[in-house]
Write a protein that holds these residues in place. Structure first.
Motif, short mmCIF file in Angstrom:
data_model
loop_
_atom_site.label_atom_id
_atom_site.label_comp_id
_atom_site.label_asym_id
_atom_site.label_seq_id
_atom_site.Cartn_x
_atom_site.Cartn_y
_atom_site.Cartn_z
N PHE A 200 -46.61 -4.80 10.85
CA PHE A 200 -47.77 -4.31 11.60
C PHE A 200 -47.89 -5.02 12.96
CE2 PHE A 200 -49.08 -3.92 7.09
CZ PHE A 200 -49.28 -2.55 7.04
N THR A 228 -50.93 -0.09 4.39
CA THR A 228 -51.93 -0.47 5.40
C THR A 228 -52.38 -1.89 5.05
OG1 THR A 228 -54.00 0.15 4.31
CG2 THR A 228 -52.73 1.93 5.36
N LYS A 252 -58.10 3.60 9.40
CA LYS A 252 -57.31 2.57 8.71
C LYS A 252 -56.88 1.44 9.65
CE LYS A 252 -57.50 4.30 4.63
NZ LYS A 252 -58.21 3.54 3.57
N GLY A 253 -57.54 1.37 10.81
CA GLY A 253 -57.24 0.29 11.74
C GLY A 253 -58.16 -0.90 11.54
N ASP A 263 -57.78 3.23 14.14
CA ASP A 263 -56.84 4.04 13.36
C ASP A 263 -55.54 3.27 13.15
OD1 ASP A 263 -58.75 6.08 13.51
OD2 ASP A 263 -57.84 6.94 15.31
N GLN A 264 -54.75 3.75 12.20
CA GLN A 264 -53.38 3.25 12.04
C GLN A 264 -52.44 4.36 12.47
OE1 GLN A 264 -52.16 0.79 8.69
NE2 GLN A 264 -50.37 2.11 8.38
N VAL A 266 -48.65 5.73 12.65
CA VAL A 266 -47.40 5.57 11.91
C VAL A 266 -46.29 6.31 12.65
CG1 VAL A 266 -46.24 5.90 9.70
CG2 VAL A 266 -48.72 5.45 9.77
#
Length: 301
Positions: A200, A228, A252-253, A263-264, A266
Motif C-alpha cells: 500500500f 485493504t 476504503k481509504g 477511497d482505495q 486498485v
C-alpha cells in the motif's frame, strides 16, 4: 572584581540615575531567567549585579571612590575619614539607597519581571517527554494500541487513532515529568513514524494498491478478493480489463478529519504463469486476432 564603572559601561562621574539605567539595561539582557542554559550570561549578570550593588548604593560608592573599599567591597587600609565622625544617632550624611530601592519597587517593570520569574521557578511546569514511535502502515489507517516504556522503566499504553500520518505527534497531557511546587506535570509527545508497506501507498486520504491478476480474470472478468488495510473485500474485475486499468473501492481509504473516508484505488497488473504453459502457447500461436492488432499504435515512433 574589575572596575564597577567599566562593568556597567558608565563613567565614574555618572549620576545615580544614569548608573541605575545602565544596570537595568544590562540586567534585562543578561538575567538568567531570560537566558536559560547560558552560563556566560549568568556569570556576566553576577558581575553586573555586584557592580551595581557597589556603585548603585550611594554610601558604598562614596567609600569606593575615596579608596576606603575595593571593587569587591572589601576594606582597604583604614584611615580617618569624615564619615568616621558622623553621629550614629542620625542618618549618615552620605547614605542614600533611593536608587536601589526605586529599582526594587513593585511597580517597576523589571522588578515585577524578577518577582514573577522567581514565582515561576518555584512553580515550574514539568518537562515534556518526547518519543518516536514506529508503526505499520495498516496501523496508521485502522488504528492500534501500543505500549511505551518510559525512562523510569514504567510503561504506558498508547491508543493510535485511525488515520495517522507520518510525522504526526500525539500528546498525552499530564503524563510527562512532574512539576515543581504548584507547577503542572509536563506532557508526553509521541512522533509517529509510519513504516513503508510493500503493497500500500497513500496520497492524501486515498490509498493505492497494485494488484496482480491472471489473464483469464481480465479476459473473462471475475470476482476476486482484494486486500485493504482494514480487511479483504470482494471486487469485480470487468471483462476485458487490462494492465494499468484502475478500479476504485469507495470508502476504503484513510479516515478524513472532516468525517468519512477516502477511497482505495486498485491498479491491475496482468501476470502470466511463472512456468511455461504449452496449452497457452498453442492457443496464442493459433490466435489470429493476436497477430493483427497493434498495442503500440499510440506510442510515438
Amino acid at each position: 572584581m574589575n572596575d564597577p564603572y567599566k562593568i556597567l559601561g558608565v563613567a565614574p562621574t555618572a549620576s545615580a540615575d544614569d548608573i541605575q539605567k545602565a544596570y537595568r539595561k544590562l540586567a534585562k539582557k543578561l538575567h538568567p531567567d531570560l537566558n536559560p542554559g547560558n552560563p556566560e550570561a549568568e556569570e556576566r549578570f553576577k558581575e553586573v549585579a555586584g557592580a551595581y550593588d557597589l556603585v548603585g548604593d550611594a554610601e558604598k560608592r562614596k567609600r569606593f571612590d575615596s579608596g576606603e573599599i575595593d571593587a569587591a567591597g572589601a576594606e582597604r587600609s583604614r584611615q580617618n575619614y569624615y564619615w568616621d565622625y558622623a553621629s550614629s544617632e542620625q542618618d549618615h550624611p552620605y547614605t542614600d539607597n533611593s536608587g536601589f530601592a526605586d529599582f526594587m519597587e513593585s511597580e517597576d517593570a523589571f522588578a515585577e519581571l524578577l518577582r514573577r520569574s522567581a514565582q515561576a521557578q518555584a512553580n515550574r511546569r514539568g518537562h515534556d517527554l518526547k518519543f518516536r514511535l514506529p508503526i505499520e502502515f495498516v496501523e496508521s489507517i485502522a488504528g492500534a494500541n501500543r505500549r511505551l516504556t518510559l525512562p523510569d522503566s514504567s510503561t504506558i499504553d498508547v491508543a493510535i487513532p485511525p488515520g495517522m500520518t507520518d510525522g504526526q505527534v500525539l500528546r498525552l497531557r499530564g503524563k510527562g515529568e512532574p512539576g515543581s511546587g504548584k507547577g503542572a506535570p509536563g506532557d508526553i509527545l509521541i512522533e509517529v513514524e509510519i513504516r513503508p508497506d510493500r503493497s500500500f501507498t497513500r496520497e492524501g486520504d486515498d490509498i493505492y494498491l497494485e494488484l496482480p491478476v491472471t489473464l483469464t480474470e481480465t479476459v473473462l472478468g471475475a470476482r476476486i478478493k482484494v486486500p485493504t488495510p482494514t480487511g479483504a473485500v470482494t471486487m469485480t474485475v470487468p471483462k476485458g480489463s487490462n494492465t494499468g486499468s484502475t478500479l476504485r473501492l469507495r470508502g476504503k481509504g484513510a479516515p478524513r478529519q472532516a468525517g468519512g473516508h477516502g477511497d482505495q484505488l486498485v491498479k491491475l497488473k496482468v501476470v502470466l504463469p511463472k512456468e511455461p504453459d504449452p496449452e497457452l502457447e498453442a492457443f496464442v500461436a493459433n490466435w489470429e486476432g493476436g497477430k493483427t492488432y497493434n498495442p503500440r499504435e499510440e506510442v510515438a515512433p
